[in-house]
Motif scaffolding. Structure first.
Motif, mmCIF file in Angstrom:
data_model
loop_
_atom_site.group_PDB
_atom_site.id
_atom_site.type_symbol
_atom_site.label_atom_id
_atom_site.label_comp_id
_atom_site.label_asym_id
_atom_site.label_seq_id
_atom_site.Cartn_x
_atom_site.Cartn_y
_atom_site.Cartn_z
ATOM 1 N N ALA A 93 0.738 -1.675 0.563
ATOM 2 C CA ALA A 93 -0.469 0.059 0.224
ATOM 3 C C ALA A 93 0.244 1.431 0.264
ATOM 4 N N SER A 94 1.796 1.343 0.229
ATOM 5 C CA SER A 94 2.834 2.154 0.978
ATOM 6 C C SER A 94 3.541 2.619 -0.124
ATOM 7 N N ASN A 95 3.281 1.898 -1.797
ATOM 8 C CA ASN A 95 4.025 1.658 -2.678
ATOM 9 C C ASN A 95 2.815 2.917 -3.502
ATOM 10 N N LEU A 96 1.816 3.332 -3.043
ATOM 11 C CA LEU A 96 1.095 3.977 -3.696
ATOM 12 C C LEU A 96 0.754 5.488 -3.373
ATOM 13 N N GLU A 97 1.827 5.919 -2.712
ATOM 14 C CA GLU A 97 1.573 7.180 -2.197
ATOM 15 C C GLU A 97 2.463 8.213 -2.892
ATOM 16 N N PHE A 141 -3.916 -1.941 10.754
ATOM 17 C CA PHE A 141 -3.505 -1.303 12.310
ATOM 18 C C PHE A 141 -2.343 -0.503 11.391
ATOM 19 N N GLY A 142 -2.865 0.729 13.059
ATOM 20 C CA GLY A 142 -1.081 1.523 12.574
ATOM 21 C C GLY A 142 -1.146 2.667 11.085
ATOM 22 N N LYS A 143 -0.343 3.303 11.023
ATOM 23 C CA LYS A 143 -0.308 4.221 10.300
ATOM 24 C C LYS A 143 -0.268 3.863 8.773
ATOM 25 N N ARG A 144 1.143 3.593 9.043
ATOM 26 C CA ARG A 144 1.760 2.539 6.918
ATOM 27 C C ARG A 144 1.303 1.973 6.160
ATOM 28 N N GLY A 145 1.509 3.105 5.143
ATOM 29 C CA GLY A 145 0.601 2.215 4.197
ATOM 30 C C GLY A 145 -1.047 2.905 3.626
ATOM 31 N N VAL A 146 -1.591 3.358 5.142
ATOM 32 C CA VAL A 146 -3.010 4.433 4.958
ATOM 33 C C VAL A 146 -3.765 5.010 3.895
ATOM 34 N N PHE A 188 -12.780 -0.414 4.615
ATOM 35 C CA PHE A 188 -14.207 -0.186 4.762
ATOM 36 C C PHE A 188 -13.950 1.861 5.350
ATOM 37 N N GLN A 189 -13.291 1.613 6.458
ATOM 38 C CA GLN A 189 -12.628 2.489 6.922
ATOM 39 C C GLN A 189 -12.002 4.162 5.759
ATOM 40 N N ALA A 190 -11.172 3.136 5.180
ATOM 41 C CA ALA A 190 -10.688 4.016 3.862
ATOM 42 C C ALA A 190 -11.422 4.408 3.112
ATOM 43 N N SER A 198 -8.941 9.061 9.845
ATOM 44 C CA SER A 198 -8.892 8.803 11.205
ATOM 45 C C SER A 198 -7.928 8.936 12.189
ATOM 46 N N ILE A 199 -8.508 9.250 13.098
ATOM 47 C CA ILE A 199 -8.352 9.992 14.854
ATOM 48 C C ILE A 199 -7.111 8.386 14.726
ATOM 49 N N GLU A 200 -7.008 6.866 14.539
ATOM 50 C CA GLU A 200 -5.946 5.655 14.374
ATOM 51 C C GLU A 200 -5.111 6.822 14.221
ATOM 52 N N VAL A 201 -5.093 7.562 12.734
ATOM 53 C CA VAL A 201 -3.425 8.056 12.222
ATOM 54 C C VAL A 201 -3.329 9.572 12.268
ATOM 55 N N ASN A 202 -4.399 9.872 12.479
ATOM 56 C CA ASN A 202 -3.931 11.345 12.601
ATOM 57 C C ASN A 202 -5.302 12.244 13.672
#
Length: 612
Positions: free
Chosen positions: A341-345, A375-380, A404-406, A423-427
């Motif tokens: 996922a992070s490669n698409l950023e 879980f977590g911020k990476r790749g969101v 779903f959240q994305a 999401s407050i999980e990320v920010n």
């Protein structure tokens, strides 16, 4: 109660879970009620806090138990419902014994590994073996226990000692051991090396357990001379040594090992009282047909899984299995492309342009996309970009949990123009928190604090035309398994729906959003739950069925026919007649027959593209 202990040697990950599941599936085909137990010799109380890179995916049970992924194999192969107590860990056993000691249950005695820990293990196994796992509430007749790790690991010593005692506790006629070992076949010589298996069996025997069956895992079939050599050094008859090479699909394993006569052997060894078995092609017909269907798929569908744990495919085992179940049912060979996922950023365009362009190229070439949980911020941000691309380009999309959240975040940013939505999980400081935590499931501890297990999802009355509701057979409510601690912020739901994002499924209190869908899209569906956990080889999960059908532009026709495949669908193209199907099954049994020469050109059951 009869017990079968499955141990492993040489290396872990050799396929004990699939072998254990296959033995259980064979016994179930014989009409015997079977339950399964997985022993993991780590000190963690459960698998809930593991990184997927550490131990593969975390599998969730109906009762909310977070367990080893092998329990997923058990449920899929046997079509049973297990419980958290079916997964035993060192941590659970020690916690139980220490709790008893604190309550004074040992009357002041010194608490030791032997007998207190070993007794606790034996009592746990006996207790759990009695719990019904199938519909109808029948008490199981056979309990299959898989001992994680390999023989000789210091972590598993207490369990090995417990089962050394257990064999005398339940008597020999009620207990047998199957040992799964690797037989390396170095390419430099092409010769099967038996020394590792000899050593692991010697160690097992030295610890007081003698194998009744040795399952030899290898890349290619081993010769009869190799079996005889293992037999002479390991004190096991050649006919009790089973060679299981890499097969085309794990669902071929039950038929393959049954053609070695394992059902007859176990019925005799454990005095199961089963009448003489009919020809294998009759009582194993379902498995023969499933394996043959997989082998003869004519068409392909390319599915991209956009995740953050793509370096280890076991991180998404249940999702890949669910996709294969759906593809097999419809008639398509599923080809999975894992995309980091992070490669698409956008940041990767300057940091690593090669990875960025490769990831986007693979995404563009796929037929459909799955954005799974995590879980977590990476790749969101990469997942959000993938969702946006699917929405704007009419690419069939299925989001699960974080996916779903994305989807909610992406829609809020680009349709509601809330550019800072997150999401407050990320920010935690986001101006527009469209995804928030659930306070009752976010207590500050990591393990076992999420919204876990089977929950009811209710379809809204306005969702009669919903694709996903039709895929579920038009039901008013469904039961699916959950694993999350964040939810859609209720303050934004009305505005999201006003702009076209339809929340068609909610929880029983109609407070939490469970399913979303877009009307003006071939297939844009996301779910807060994890439908992959309830997918079965002969009963695929509806959201995955819809995804594969939409990828091949067949969903509209399928729904118009009341969720029935047309006679013109690919699945009917395998054989021209029932006679041809019968002939193929006969050939399949012959190819997998124990008496056939392993080097014969017809042994097409063997393949280097194993799904073990």
């Amino acid at each position: 109660m009869k017990y079968i202990l499955v141990s492993g040697g040489v290396i872990s990950g050799v396929g004990k879970g699939v072998i254990s599941s296959s033995i259980g599936a064979i016994l179930k085909c014989c009409g015997i009620e079977v339950t399964m137990i997985k022993i993991d010799p780590y000190i963690n109380l459960d698998a809930g806090t593991f990184s997927p890179y550490e131990h593969g995916e975390v599998y969730v049970l109906d009762d909310g138990g977070e367990v080893d992924l092998d329990l997923g194999n058990y449920e899929r192969f046997l079509n049973i419902t297990l419980h958290r107590e079916n997964n035993i860990t060192t941590g659970k056993v020690y916690q139980s014994v220490i709790s008893k000691e604190r309550h004074g249950d040992y009357l002041g005695k010194t608490v030791q590994v032997v007998p207190h820990i070993t007794d606790a293990i034996q009592e746990w196994v006996e207790k759990v073996a009695q719990i019904p796992v199938s519909e109808g509430g029948k008490t199981p007749e056979v309990c299959i226990i898989e001992l994680g790790g390999i023989v000789g690991d210091i972590e598993s010593m207490a369990f090995v000692e417990a089962f050394r005692q257990f064999q005398f506790r339940v008597k020999r006629e009620n207990f047998c051991v199957a040992h799964v070992s690797l037989v390396p076949q170095p390419k430099t010589t092409g010769e099967s090396k038996t020394k590792p298996t000899q050593s692991s069996v010697r160690e097992l025997r030295g610890l007081g357990l003698s194998p009744d069956i040795i399952v030899c895992r290898s890349e290619r079939p081993i010769a009869e001379s190799v079996k005889e050599k293992i037999s002479s050094f390991c004190h096991v008859a050649p006919q009790q040594i089973i060679s299981v090479p890499d097969l085309h699909s794990v669902y071929e394993v039950p038929v393959f090992i049954e053609n070695h006569g394992i059902a007859d052997f176990l019925c005799e060894r454990l005095h199961l009282g089963v009448a003489p078995l009919p020809p294998r092609r009759k009582y194993m017909a379902e498995w023969i047909e499933l394996g043959d269907r997989i082998r003869h798929l004519k068409y392909e569908v390319i599915v991209a899984i956009v995740g953050k744990y793509t370096r280890l495919e076991d991180s998404y085992t249940s999702i890949t299995k669910a996709l294969h179940h759906a593809g097999n049912k419809i008639g398509y060979k599923v080809v999975i492309k894992f995309i980091e996922a992070s490669n698409l950023e956008n940041t990767m365009l300057t940091d690593d342009p090669a990875s960025y362009h490769t990831a986007w190229r693979e995404l563009c070439l796929c037929d459909c996309v799955v954005v799974p949980g995590g879980f977590g911020k990476r790749g969101v941000e990469g997942k959000i970009e993938a969702v946006r691309w699917c929405r704007l380009n009419d690419k069939p999309f299925l989001g699960i949990c974080l996916g779903f959240q994305a989807a909610v975040i992406e829609f809020a940013r680009n349709e509601l123009k809330l550019t800072d939505a997150h999401s407050i999980e990320v920010n935690e400081d986001t101006k527009y928190p469209v995804v928030i935590d659930m306070p009752e499931h976010n207590t500050g501890e990591m393990g076992g604090t999420m919204r876990l297990g089977q929950r009811t999802t209710v379809f809204k009355t306005s969702s009669n035309s919903s694709k996903i509701r039709k895929l579920y057979g038009g039901k008013e409510k469904i039961e699916e398994r959950h694993r999350h601690r964040y939810e859609v912020n209720p303050e934004y739901i009305q505005n999201l729906e006003k702009h076209g994002l339809k929340f068609v499924g909610v929880d029983v209190d109609q407070q939490r959003m469970e399913i979303l869908e877009l009307d003006n899209h071939p297939y844009f569906v996301a779910v807060q739950f994890h439908p992959e956990y309830l997918s079965r080889p002969v009963n695929p999960s509806p959201p995955f069925i819809g995804l594969i059908l939409a990828a091949k532009d067949r969903l509209k026709g399928y729904l118009a026919r009341g969720c029935k495949l047309s006679p013109r669908e690919p699945q009917s193209d395998y054989y021209d007649s029932e006679e041809e199907l019968h002939d193929v099954n006969e050939l399949r049994v012959k190819q997998l027959n124990i008496g056939e020469n392993e080097n014969d050109d017809n042994s097409s059951a063997y393949s280097s593209s194993s799904q073990f």
